[in-house]
Design an enzyme around this catalytic site. Structure first.
Site, PDB file in Angstrom:
ATOM      1  NE  ARG A 292      10.937 -13.300   1.500  1.00  0.00           N
ATOM      2  CZ  ARG A 292      10.443 -13.080   2.713  1.00  0.00           C
ATOM      3  NH1 ARG A 292      10.614 -13.940   3.670  1.00  0.00           N
ATOM      4  NH2 ARG A 292       9.759 -11.972   2.955  1.00  0.00           N
TER       5      ARG A 292
ATOM      6  CD  GLN B  72      17.889  -2.572   3.982  1.00  0.00           C
ATOM      7  OE1 GLN B  72      17.242  -3.117   3.086  1.00  0.00           O
ATOM      8  NE2 GLN B  72      18.554  -1.452   3.779  1.00  0.00           N
TER       9      GLN B  72
ATOM     10  CD  GLU C  57      -2.665  -1.292   2.540  1.00  0.00           C
ATOM     11  OE1 GLU C  57      -2.531  -0.409   3.425  1.00  0.00           O
ATOM     12  OE2 GLU C  57      -3.488  -2.216   2.608  1.00  0.00           O
TER      13      GLU C  57
ATOM     14  CD  GLU D  20       8.102 -13.139  -3.819  1.00  0.00           C
ATOM     15  OE1 GLU D  20       8.355 -13.983  -2.961  1.00  0.00           O
ATOM     16  OE2 GLU D  20       7.532 -13.394  -4.876  1.00  0.00           O
ATOM     17  N   GLY D  21      10.362  -8.799  -0.108  1.00  0.00           N
ATOM     18  CA  GLY D  21      11.195  -8.522   1.066  1.00  0.00           C
ATOM     19  C   GLY D  21      12.558  -7.989   0.681  1.00  0.00           C
ATOM     20  CB  THR D  22      14.204  -4.717   1.357  1.00  0.00           C
ATOM     21  OG1 THR D  22      14.116  -4.741   2.784  1.00  0.00           O
ATOM     22  CG2 THR D  22      13.059  -3.884   0.785  1.00  0.00           C
TER      23      THR D  22
ATOM     24  N   GLY E  51       4.876  -1.171   3.071  1.00  0.00           N
ATOM     25  CA  GLY E  51       5.556  -2.102   2.168  1.00  0.00           C
ATOM     26  C   GLY E  51       6.135  -3.263   2.947  1.00  0.00           C
TER      27      GLY E  51
ATOM     28  N   GLY F 284       1.332   3.467   2.052  1.00  0.00           N
ATOM     29  CA  GLY F 284       2.029   3.725   3.320  1.00  0.00           C
ATOM     30  C   GLY F 284       2.545   2.458   3.979  1.00  0.00           C
TER      31      GLY F 284
ATOM     32  CB  ILE G 222      -0.622  -4.558  -7.590  1.00  0.00           C
ATOM     33  CG1 ILE G 222      -0.820  -3.889  -6.216  1.00  0.00           C
ATOM     34  CG2 ILE G 222      -1.089  -6.018  -7.598  1.00  0.00           C
ATOM     35  CD1 ILE G 222       0.044  -4.424  -5.083  1.00  0.00           C
TER      36      ILE G 222
HETATM   37  C1  LIG Z   1       9.045  -3.709  -9.457  1.00  0.00           C
HETATM   38  C2  LIG Z   1       8.222  -3.941  -8.250  1.00  0.00           C
HETATM   39  C3  LIG Z   1       7.176  -4.870  -8.288  1.00  0.00           C
HETATM   40  C4  LIG Z   1       6.367  -5.093  -7.169  1.00  0.00           C
HETATM   41  N1  LIG Z   1       5.314  -5.962  -7.260  1.00  0.00           N
HETATM   42  C5  LIG Z   1       4.459  -6.102  -6.199  1.00  0.00           C
HETATM   43  C6  LIG Z   1       3.272  -6.912  -6.291  1.00  0.00           C
HETATM   44  O1  LIG Z   1       3.010  -7.527  -7.333  1.00  0.00           O
HETATM   45  N2  LIG Z   1       2.458  -7.005  -5.209  1.00  0.00           N
HETATM   46  C7  LIG Z   1       2.714  -6.334  -4.046  1.00  0.00           C
HETATM   47  O2  LIG Z   1       1.942  -6.445  -3.119  1.00  0.00           O
HETATM   48  N3  LIG Z   1       3.832  -5.524  -3.924  1.00  0.00           N
HETATM   49  C8  LIG Z   1       4.692  -5.398  -4.967  1.00  0.00           C
HETATM   50  N4  LIG Z   1       5.814  -4.578  -4.867  1.00  0.00           N
HETATM   51  C9  LIG Z   1       6.071  -3.853  -3.629  1.00  0.00           C
HETATM   52  C10 LIG Z   1       7.233  -4.421  -2.822  1.00  0.00           C
HETATM   53  O3  LIG Z   1       6.843  -5.617  -2.215  1.00  0.00           O
HETATM   54  C11 LIG Z   1       7.655  -3.341  -1.822  1.00  0.00           C
HETATM   55  O4  LIG Z   1       8.359  -2.355  -2.545  1.00  0.00           O
HETATM   56  C12 LIG Z   1       8.524  -3.879  -0.715  1.00  0.00           C
HETATM   57  O5  LIG Z   1       7.750  -4.636   0.165  1.00  0.00           O
HETATM   58  C13 LIG Z   1       9.237  -2.773   0.062  1.00  0.00           C
HETATM   59  O6  LIG Z   1       8.316  -1.864   0.540  1.00  0.00           O
HETATM   60  P1  LIG Z   1       8.545  -0.278   0.375  1.00  0.00           P
HETATM   61  O7  LIG Z   1       9.009  -0.041  -1.019  1.00  0.00           O
HETATM   62  O8  LIG Z   1       7.305   0.426   0.838  1.00  0.00           O
HETATM   63  O9  LIG Z   1       9.729   0.058   1.318  1.00  0.00           O
HETATM   64  P2  LIG Z   1       9.724   0.351   2.893  1.00  0.00           P
HETATM   65  O10 LIG Z   1       9.063  -0.765   3.616  1.00  0.00           O
HETATM   66  O11 LIG Z   1       9.184   1.716   3.113  1.00  0.00           O
HETATM   67  O12 LIG Z   1      11.256   0.324   3.194  1.00  0.00           O
HETATM   68  C14 LIG Z   1      12.131   1.391   2.809  1.00  0.00           C
HETATM   69  C15 LIG Z   1      13.555   1.000   3.196  1.00  0.00           C
HETATM   70  O13 LIG Z   1      13.633   0.781   4.616  1.00  0.00           O
HETATM   71  C16 LIG Z   1      14.122  -0.531   4.894  1.00  0.00           C
HETATM   72  N5  LIG Z   1      13.438  -1.043   6.084  1.00  0.00           N
HETATM   73  C17 LIG Z   1      12.091  -1.157   6.280  1.00  0.00           C
HETATM   74  N6  LIG Z   1      11.835  -1.674   7.494  1.00  0.00           N
HETATM   75  C18 LIG Z   1      13.047  -1.899   8.089  1.00  0.00           C
HETATM   76  C19 LIG Z   1      13.449  -2.423   9.358  1.00  0.00           C
HETATM   77  N7  LIG Z   1      12.568  -2.832  10.260  1.00  0.00           N
HETATM   78  N8  LIG Z   1      14.785  -2.505   9.627  1.00  0.00           N
HETATM   79  C20 LIG Z   1      15.719  -2.114   8.693  1.00  0.00           C
HETATM   80  N9  LIG Z   1      15.384  -1.596   7.484  1.00  0.00           N
HETATM   81  C21 LIG Z   1      14.072  -1.495   7.193  1.00  0.00           C
HETATM   82  C22 LIG Z   1      13.773  -1.346   3.673  1.00  0.00           C
HETATM   83  O14 LIG Z   1      14.642  -2.461   3.525  1.00  0.00           O
HETATM   84  C23 LIG Z   1      13.982  -0.334   2.548  1.00  0.00           C
HETATM   85  O15 LIG Z   1      15.332  -0.262   2.201  1.00  0.00           O
HETATM   86  C24 LIG Z   1       6.630  -4.370  -5.967  1.00  0.00           C
HETATM   87  C25 LIG Z   1       7.707  -3.462  -5.916  1.00  0.00           C
HETATM   88  C26 LIG Z   1       8.501  -3.242  -7.036  1.00  0.00           C
HETATM   89  C27 LIG Z   1       9.629  -2.262  -6.949  1.00  0.00           C
END
Ligand SMILES: Cc1cc2nc3c(=O)[nH]c(=O)nc-3n(C[C@H](O)[C@H](O)[C@H](O)COP(=O)(O)OP(=O)(O)OC[C@H]3O[C@@H](n4cnc5c(N)ncnc54)[C@H](O)[C@@H]3O)c2cc1C
Length: 396
Positions: free
Chosen positions: A262, A381, A141, A377-379, A145, A143, A171
């Site tokens: 993953r 970090q 969403e 699928e999870g960064t 991720g 806000g 998505i």
């Molecule tokens: C090309 C692409 C395709 C995608 N496809 C889908 C899809 O089909 N369906 C879907 O639902 N989503 C999809 N996503 C979304 C994706 O799953 C999210 O981008 C991802 O979960 C990260 O969320 P965010 O970008 O909001 O980053 P955030 O969660 O805001 O994180 C920002 C940064 O902070 C770091 N961080 C966050 N929390 C912590 C913590 N506790 N400790 C240390 N570091 C932290 C993260 O690693 C990242 O570097 C897609 C994204 C991309 C780029």
């Protein structure tokens, strides 16, 4: 663990190699140049369907009892095979791979948790599709991720319907999907316990505002935001049905999907890194750089790390096929492969120098494409958080 790749898989990889060279790579390069996803009516998708791809792996129950094999049932090798295929597909073009028709990410959740009626209604049309069909999984969403537990999209029961409200973003394939598996909460104050997944069919009133996001790479497939405004779906569209016993509802199913997915994304990174390395080698050969020990040393290091990452993917997949826990291995494969894949494309960029800066070399495209794989699928970090918690035995 058996490292033998059987003849069937070798043949399938060979086929991907041929199609990758003649179709996927040229189409991916064109989508990148035009900066737009492959259109729904592109003849490429029709060809994919004609040759029997874009189908679900779910099968209707035949009613016949399966014969028990001598020495007990043989373990499926479906995850290991998917990993090998995922590496090869991404080698040619990861964006085109995701753009291809099919059930995609939600398939595992529906097979694992769907009712028989839901499998028939939502997977049935993908058995012998009459046209290219897509489905997708919507969690992220604007806000929220990484912290999946914090989703804000709500689901409220109203008679024999659920009413969904919220917004989703990034998505894959949302505007072209027959249905979207939407993750929502029944009660924001209750965290993951209150999560559920709902099938939202395309055309349902209240589902709309589709907007294709601008992306730095992977342009062949659409990543789309949309909203749910008083969107009413039948009670029968709650994944697993009302009687499902599982305590943590949709959250647990989502996490299981990730443990299976993953190593696949990790294998994509290995494939893309390998493609960058092959291009870098070709460039170095053409420009007489291979006589330099320092160049050879860096190329060899990248190749070695990619092989190491591949082994981690296969181990995570093998554990999944053995139906053994693979949380740590799945996260490890993803954390390492995303980094070594990025390192290989980065090395390629350094070797080609100014040629990469022009923006029309395959390595430059791979460099932009692979960055997103550290996020999906999870960064990195988040994978490290999962592994760290497991290492010291903290609860999830
Ligand atoms: C090309 C692409 C395709 C995608 N496809 C889908 C899809 O089909 N369906 C879907 O639902 N989503 C999809 N996503 C979304 C994706 O799953 C999210 O981008 C991802 O979960 C990260 O969320 P965010 O970008 O909001 O980053 P955030 O969660 O805001 O994180 C920002 C940064 O902070 C770091 N961080 C966050 N929390 C912590 C913590 N506790 N400790 C240390 N570091 C932290 C993260 O690693 C990242 O570097 C897609 C994204 C991309 C780029």
């Amino acid at each position: 663990m058996d490292f033998e790749v059987d003849k069937g898989i070798q043949g399938a990889i060979q086929m991907v190699r041929e199609r990758g060279r003649t179709e996927m790579r040229p189409i991916g390069l064109e989508a990148d140049r035009l900066g737009r996803p492959i259109p729904v009516d592109d003849p490429y998708f029709a060809r994919v369907i004609e040759r029997g791809e874009g189908r679900t792996r779910w099968r209707r129950p035949s009613g016949k009892k399966k014969k028990e094999k001598k020495g007990g049932p043989r373990r499926s090798r479906v995850t290991v095979m998917s990993i090998l295929m995922a590496e090869e597909l991404a080698y040619w073009d990861r964006g085109v791979m995701v753009a291809n028709p099919g059930v995609g990410l939600p398939e595992a959740s529906v097979i694992a948790a769907g009712t028989d009626e839901q499998k028939e209604r939502f997977l049935g049309p993908f058995l012998e599709p009459d046209r290219p069909r897509w489905a997708c999984f919507a969690i992220t969403e604007p806000g929220c991720g990484s912290d999946v537990a914090a989703i804000q999209t709500t689901a409220r029961k109203d008679g024999d319907h659920w009413v969904l409200n919220g917004a989703k973003c990034f998505i894959g394939g949302a505007s072209r999907s027959d249905w979207i598996l939407v993750q929502a909460t029944l009660d924001r104050s209750k965290g993951r316990e209150a999560h559920r997944s709902f099938f939202v069919e395309q055309g349902t009133p209240g589902l709309g505002d589709f907007r294709i996001e601008k992306k730095m790479g992977l342009k062949a497939y659409e990543s789309t935001s949309f909203t749910l405004r008083d969107c009413r779906v039948p009670a029968a569209n709650l994944l697993g049905g009302e009687k499902r016993k599982e305590k943590s509802g949709g959250f647990k199913t989502t996490m299981q999907t990730f443990n299976a997915g993953r190593p696949i994304v990790a294998a994509n990174c290995v494939g893309m890194g390998r493609a960058a390395l092959d291009e870098a080698l070709a460039f170095a050969r053409e420009h007489d750089l291979l006589g330099d020990t320092r160049v050879r040393d860096r190329l060899e290091l990248a190749a070695r790390k990619l092989k190491m990452a591949r082994l981690l993917c296969l181990r995570a997949g093998w554990l999944a096929d053995e139906q053994r826990p693979n949380i740590v291995e799945a996260s490890m494969s993803k954390a390492i492969a995303a980094q070594v894949g990025l390192d290989a494309t980065s090395l390629g960029m350094e070797l080609i120098g100014i040629v990469g800066a022009r923006g029309d070399h395959l390595i430059e495209k791979l460099y932009r494409d692979i960055k997103a794989l550290d996020m999906v699928e999870g960064t990195g970090q988040i994978q490290r958080i999962i592994m760290g918690r497991k290492l010291v035995d903290l609860p999830r």
